[in-house]
Scaffold this motif. Structure first.
Motif, PDB file in Angstrom:
ATOM      1  N   LYS A 146       7.812 -42.431  16.666  1.00 58.28           N
ATOM      2  CA  LYS A 146       9.095 -42.615  15.985  1.00 58.28           C
ATOM      3  C   LYS A 146      10.268 -42.687  16.958  1.00 58.28           C
ATOM      4  N   ASN A 147       9.968 -42.636  18.269  1.00 62.71           N
ATOM      5  CA  ASN A 147      11.030 -42.655  19.286  1.00 62.71           C
ATOM      6  C   ASN A 147      12.081 -41.579  19.019  1.00 62.71           C
ATOM      7  N   THR A 148      11.626 -40.399  18.673  1.00 63.02           N
ATOM      8  CA  THR A 148      12.538 -39.330  18.287  1.00 63.02           C
ATOM      9  C   THR A 148      12.131 -38.013  18.924  1.00 63.02           C
ATOM     10  N   MET A 149      13.137 -37.275  19.335  1.00 57.05           N
ATOM     11  CA  MET A 149      12.954 -35.928  19.887  1.00 57.05           C
ATOM     12  C   MET A 149      13.642 -34.936  18.958  1.00 57.05           C
ATOM     13  N   TYR A 150      13.146 -33.712  18.950  1.00 59.81           N
ATOM     14  CA  TYR A 150      13.679 -32.697  18.056  1.00 59.81           C
ATOM     15  C   TYR A 150      13.976 -31.402  18.820  1.00 59.81           C
ATOM     16  N   LEU A 151      14.869 -30.613  18.248  1.00 62.71           N
ATOM     17  CA  LEU A 151      15.088 -29.253  18.733  1.00 62.71           C
ATOM     18  C   LEU A 151      15.207 -28.349  17.514  1.00 62.71           C
ATOM     19  N   GLN A 152      14.160 -27.581  17.269  1.00 63.45           N
ATOM     20  CA  GLN A 152      14.185 -26.604  16.188  1.00 63.45           C
ATOM     21  C   GLN A 152      14.828 -25.336  16.724  1.00 63.45           C
ATOM     22  N   MET A 153      15.907 -24.912  16.083  1.00 62.14           N
ATOM     23  CA  MET A 153      16.654 -23.748  16.541  1.00 62.14           C
ATOM     24  C   MET A 153      16.613 -22.671  15.464  1.00 62.14           C
ATOM     25  N   ASN A 154      15.978 -21.564  15.783  1.00 64.47           N
ATOM     26  CA  ASN A 154      15.869 -20.437  14.866  1.00 64.47           C
ATOM     27  C   ASN A 154      16.615 -19.237  15.426  1.00 64.47           C
ATOM     28  N   SER A 155      16.862 -18.269  14.565  1.00 67.62           N
ATOM     29  CA  SER A 155      17.546 -17.025  14.970  1.00 67.62           C
ATOM     30  C   SER A 155      18.813 -17.339  15.766  1.00 67.62           C
ATOM     31  N   LEU A 156      19.603 -18.228  15.247  1.00 73.45           N
ATOM     32  CA  LEU A 156      20.796 -18.672  15.973  1.00 73.45           C
ATOM     33  C   LEU A 156      21.794 -17.542  16.147  1.00 73.45           C
TER      34      LEU A 156
END
Length: 125
Positions: A76-86
């Protein structure tokens, strides 16, 4: 022409979660290590996380280890950043960046030659 477009930022309370996305075009995505950086007001741009071309290699700044997860989908030509406990100290503009083709992962901003426009993440206490 390389285009990187971030999305997913917003306002969240401390302890909450957000998922950032970076959609890439104009490059052969799978040939590039990809990184996330952030910049808070009055501070220098800071490395957050990087992922290698296949996704098998990842590195994080110590302050986000165990809370953030970087991933990519080369189909999908996509990168992600899952951010928890911000935390409030995570408040910043978050940028995605593409490294030079075939190069190894790096945490140095000067090794990235394409950048997105940034997405604001605000964490309230």
């Amino acid at each position: 022409q390389v285009q990187l477009v971030e999305s997913g930022g917003g306002l969240v309370q401390a302890g909450g979660s957000l998922r950032l996305s970076c959609a890439a075009s104009g490059l052969t995505f799978s040939l590039h290590a990809m990184g996330w950086f952030r910049q808070a007001p009055g501070k220098a741009r800071e490395f957050v996380a990087v992922i290698g071309r296949s996704g098998a290699t990842t590195y994080y700044v110590d302050s986000v280890k165990g809370r953030f997860t970087i991933s990519r989908d080369n189909t999908k030509n996509t990168m992600y950043l899952q951010m928890n406990s911000l935390k409030p100290e995570d408040t910043a503009v978050y940028y995605c960046a593409a490294g030079r083709a075939f190069r190894a992962v790096t945490i140095r901003p000067e090794d990235y030659n394409s950048w997105g426009q940034g997405t604001q993440v605000t964490v309230s206490s």
